[in-house]
Design an enzyme around this catalytic site. Structure first.
Site, mmCIF file in Angstrom:
data_model
loop_
_atom_site.group_PDB
_atom_site.id
_atom_site.type_symbol
_atom_site.label_atom_id
_atom_site.label_comp_id
_atom_site.label_asym_id
_atom_site.label_seq_id
_atom_site.Cartn_x
_atom_site.Cartn_y
_atom_site.Cartn_z
ATOM 1 C CB ALA A 1 -0.937 -0.012 1.210
ATOM 2 C CG ASN B 1 2.714 -8.707 7.363
ATOM 3 O OD1 ASN B 1 3.550 -9.424 7.880
ATOM 4 N ND2 ASN B 1 1.720 -8.175 8.011
ATOM 5 C CB SER B 2 3.996 -6.329 1.056
ATOM 6 O OG SER B 2 2.958 -5.557 1.633
ATOM 7 N N GLY C 1 2.124 -14.309 -0.011
ATOM 8 C CA GLY C 1 2.175 -15.422 -0.958
ATOM 9 C C GLY C 1 2.254 -15.063 -2.430
ATOM 10 N NE ARG D 1 -6.269 -17.323 2.360
ATOM 11 C CZ ARG D 1 -5.355 -16.427 2.050
ATOM 12 N NH1 ARG D 1 -5.297 -15.286 2.701
ATOM 13 N NH2 ARG D 1 -4.500 -16.658 1.092
ATOM 14 C CG HIS E 1 -5.651 -9.779 6.182
ATOM 15 N ND1 HIS E 1 -4.780 -9.319 5.208
ATOM 16 C CD2 HIS E 1 -6.645 -8.854 6.246
ATOM 17 C CE1 HIS E 1 -5.228 -8.184 4.707
ATOM 18 N NE2 HIS E 1 -6.371 -7.881 5.320
ATOM 19 C CD GLU F 1 -3.131 -7.010 7.535
ATOM 20 O OE1 GLU F 1 -2.069 -7.150 6.899
ATOM 21 O OE2 GLU F 1 -3.464 -7.758 8.470
ATOM 22 C CB ALA G 1 -4.148 -9.160 0.731
HETATM 23 P P1 ADP Z 1 0.130 -3.407 3.541
HETATM 24 O O1 ADP Z 1 0.001 -4.726 2.833
HETATM 25 O O2 ADP Z 1 -1.157 -2.873 4.036
HETATM 26 O O3 ADP Z 1 0.939 -2.424 2.772
HETATM 27 P P2 ADP Z 1 2.412 -4.291 5.199
HETATM 28 O O4 ADP Z 1 2.379 -5.000 6.502
HETATM 29 O O5 ADP Z 1 2.972 -5.011 4.029
HETATM 30 O O6 ADP Z 1 0.937 -3.744 4.921
HETATM 31 O O7 ADP Z 1 3.263 -2.957 5.368
HETATM 32 C C1 ADP Z 1 3.126 -2.088 6.454
HETATM 33 C C2 ADP Z 1 4.469 -1.459 6.755
HETATM 34 O O8 ADP Z 1 4.299 -0.385 7.683
HETATM 35 C C3 ADP Z 1 5.491 -2.414 7.377
HETATM 36 O O9 ADP Z 1 6.656 -2.437 6.587
HETATM 37 C C4 ADP Z 1 5.729 -1.840 8.777
HETATM 38 O O10 ADP Z 1 7.067 -2.018 9.206
HETATM 39 C C5 ADP Z 1 5.389 -0.368 8.594
HETATM 40 N N1 ADP Z 1 4.980 0.325 9.835
HETATM 41 C C6 ADP Z 1 4.053 -0.088 10.726
HETATM 42 N N2 ADP Z 1 3.926 0.809 11.735
HETATM 43 C C7 ADP Z 1 4.794 1.819 11.478
HETATM 44 C C8 ADP Z 1 5.144 3.046 12.161
HETATM 45 N N3 ADP Z 1 4.571 3.395 13.315
HETATM 46 N N4 ADP Z 1 6.094 3.839 11.603
HETATM 47 C C9 ADP Z 1 6.687 3.482 10.434
HETATM 48 N N5 ADP Z 1 6.413 2.342 9.757
HETATM 49 C C10 ADP Z 1 5.475 1.520 10.250
#
Ligand code: ADP
Length: 480
Positions: free
Chosen positions: A15, A42-43, A47, A292, A413, A442, A457
């Protein structure tokens, strides 16, 4: 203020990377931060499956694979039925109609996908693409590459600590406080802040508060950064949340540690190809084409631990479902067992321990299950579990060698999150837009309802990230 940008993107997953790219290519001086030492969140460990009703390679693939092409209406319907009608239909339409644009952008910039379009659990149309290695990192790599060609600034090891909102006037979001290796800094956002901080599956307190049964002994597929504090910071400045207790388990994670590795993607993309799920006794326990949440619950109620995916050489030979690297890598890591007969496969299953537990599957029982299923595939109907079988597409398991993958549910998720408008504007508890604050991925709620269908997702995160980036930079939604 220590630093000033037009747009600040918080979080560098699908995102955030999509948002930063869109903002930067639409004239905004853009900063993207992530608290972790690498981009991807998580990206990166997802998968790598992407649902899109069409794409620039769709016509060729549907023809070659002899599949019925999909429609946007069917993708919308499956997503809403799969979420028990609790989805916000406006957000579902965004996901579905925006999905091809982002997939094509990735393909134009070098993303490689397999020669397959699958129909995983809860999808009744063929619309799921799998990246060449079956990992989200394939997409993150392309996103990082195209972002590097923009003027956007990337700051890693940089955590958002607070969101600043004016207390007077239109009560705009004006910037954030960040923590870096050099200490705290205040960063001004002239046009907007985009929250793309992901979910909270790895925050045990936060998830237990929503669903008391999701205690520490249930593992998660998520990276350690999925702790949800971005959501709480948004609540502190008045943002609303929705559907926070809808938390999904991934039914096919590694039973020993809850990880979703490249092997754990095989059971998910496999149902339309003919993969069969069996319990500790070698018996089927669910319709493999189910969503799921249904597959996870059925596993938990199967009476033993863990469950297994079974497939034969036909599915390997067909190509497109399982890559050579995935198969050899999985076997080297002892995540995939291989044997010449189903009886020997059961012996291999019994020779392993699962979190210290052993099982005693009877080879004859496993063989009986598979023979029965072969009959269903040939007949085109499954009287036991009512799985939809597309004749000529779904394969039997008759040709050795045979393979087994142990699997078990793991917290995956968080469907709930910040309440947004269809333009990704974050709303307060009265439904009013908080000026200057956007959210995507997410961290938001409402897109998937009670249960997210697999492969929805990435298009959700990427499309809403793109909308948020465009909105923050220009005040308008993108036109594809
Ligand atoms: P999405 O699939 O919604 O993009 P992800 O989990 O892949 O979600 O990515 C979210 C990212 O945001 C992660 O890399 C995480 O480390 C980062 N993140 C979460 N909280 C914070 C924060 N407070 N400050 C900076 N980065 C953050």
């Amino acid at each position: 203020w220590d630093l000033t940008y037009d747009v600040i993107v918080v979080g560098g997953g699908f995102a955030g990377l999509a948002a930063a790219y869109e903002a930067a290519t639409n004239g905004a001086n853009t900063l993207i931060i992530d608290k972790m030492p690498v981009l991807g969140g998580n990206s990166q460990i997802n998968g790598g499956v992407y649902a899109s009703y069409t794409s620039k390679i769709a016509d060729d693939l549907y023809k070659k694979l002899n599949l019925t092409p999909d429609t946007p209406e069917k993708h919308i319907e499956d997503t809403i039925v799969g979420g028990d009608y609790m989805n916000d239909p406006k957000l579902v339409r965004n996901l579905v109609y925006g999905a091809p644009h982002f997939l094509n952008l990735m393909l134009d910039n070098g993303l490689q996908v397999r020669e397959s379009i699958t129909r995983p659990g809860g999808h009744y149309g063929y619309r799921t693409y799998t990246t060449i290695n079956g990992v989200g990192a394939d997409i993150v790599a392309v996103q990082k590459k195209i972002l590097a060609n923009t003027s956007a600034t990337v700051m890693l090891n940089t955590k958002m600590e607070q969101i600043y909102r004016e207390t007077t006037g239109e009560q705009r979001i004006v910037g954030i406080k960040i923590k870096t290796d050099e200490g705290y800094k205040n960063v001004k956002a002239e046009k907007g802040v985009i929250l793309a901080t992901g979910g909270f599956s790895a925050n045990i307190d936060m998830r237990v508060k929503q669903v008391p049964s999701l205690t520490a002994d249930i593992p998660t597929t998520n990276h350690v950064g999925a702790t949800g504090e971005g959501l709480i910071m948004a609540q502190e400045i008045g943002a609303n949340t929705m559907q926070m207790s809808y938390i999904q388990l991934y039914p096919f994670a590694d039973p020993n540690n809850g990880v979703l590795d490249a092997t754990a993607v095989i059971p998910f993309s496999g149902p339309s190809s003919g993969i069969v799920y069996v319990d500790y006794e070698g018996k089927r326990y669910v319709n493999e084409g189910e969503r799921r949440d249904v597959c996870s619950r059925a596993a938990q109620e199967s009476g033993g631990f863990p469950t297994f995916s079974i497939f034969g050489q036909e599915i390997v030979d067909k190509g497109g479902f399982i890559s050579e690297a995935q198969l050899t890598g999985g076997m080297e890591a002892e995540r995939i067992f291989k044997a010449d007969t189903l009886e020997e496969l059961a012996e291999m299953i019994n020779a392993h321990t699962y979190k210290g537990n052993k099982i005693n599957m009877q080879g004859a029982a496993l063989a009986e299950t598979i023979n029965k299923h072969n009959g269903y595939v040939k007949a085109g109907s499954d009287p036991e579990f009512n799985k939809r079988i597309d004749k000529g597409i779904m394969l039997t398991i008759e040709k050795g060698p045979y393979y087994a993958i142990p699997q078990w549910p793991s917290v995956h998720h968080t469907m709930g999150g910040l309440t947004i408008s269809e333009k990704t504007e974050v709303q307060d508890i009265w439904g009013k837009v908080i000026p200057g604050l956007y959210a995507a991925g997410e961290v938001t709620g409402g897109v998937h309802g009670t249960n997210r269908l697999g492969s929805n997702a990435i298009p959700d995160a990427a499309v809403h990230g793109t909308i948020a980036g465009h909105m923050a930079a220009t005040g308008k939604v993108p036109e594809y």
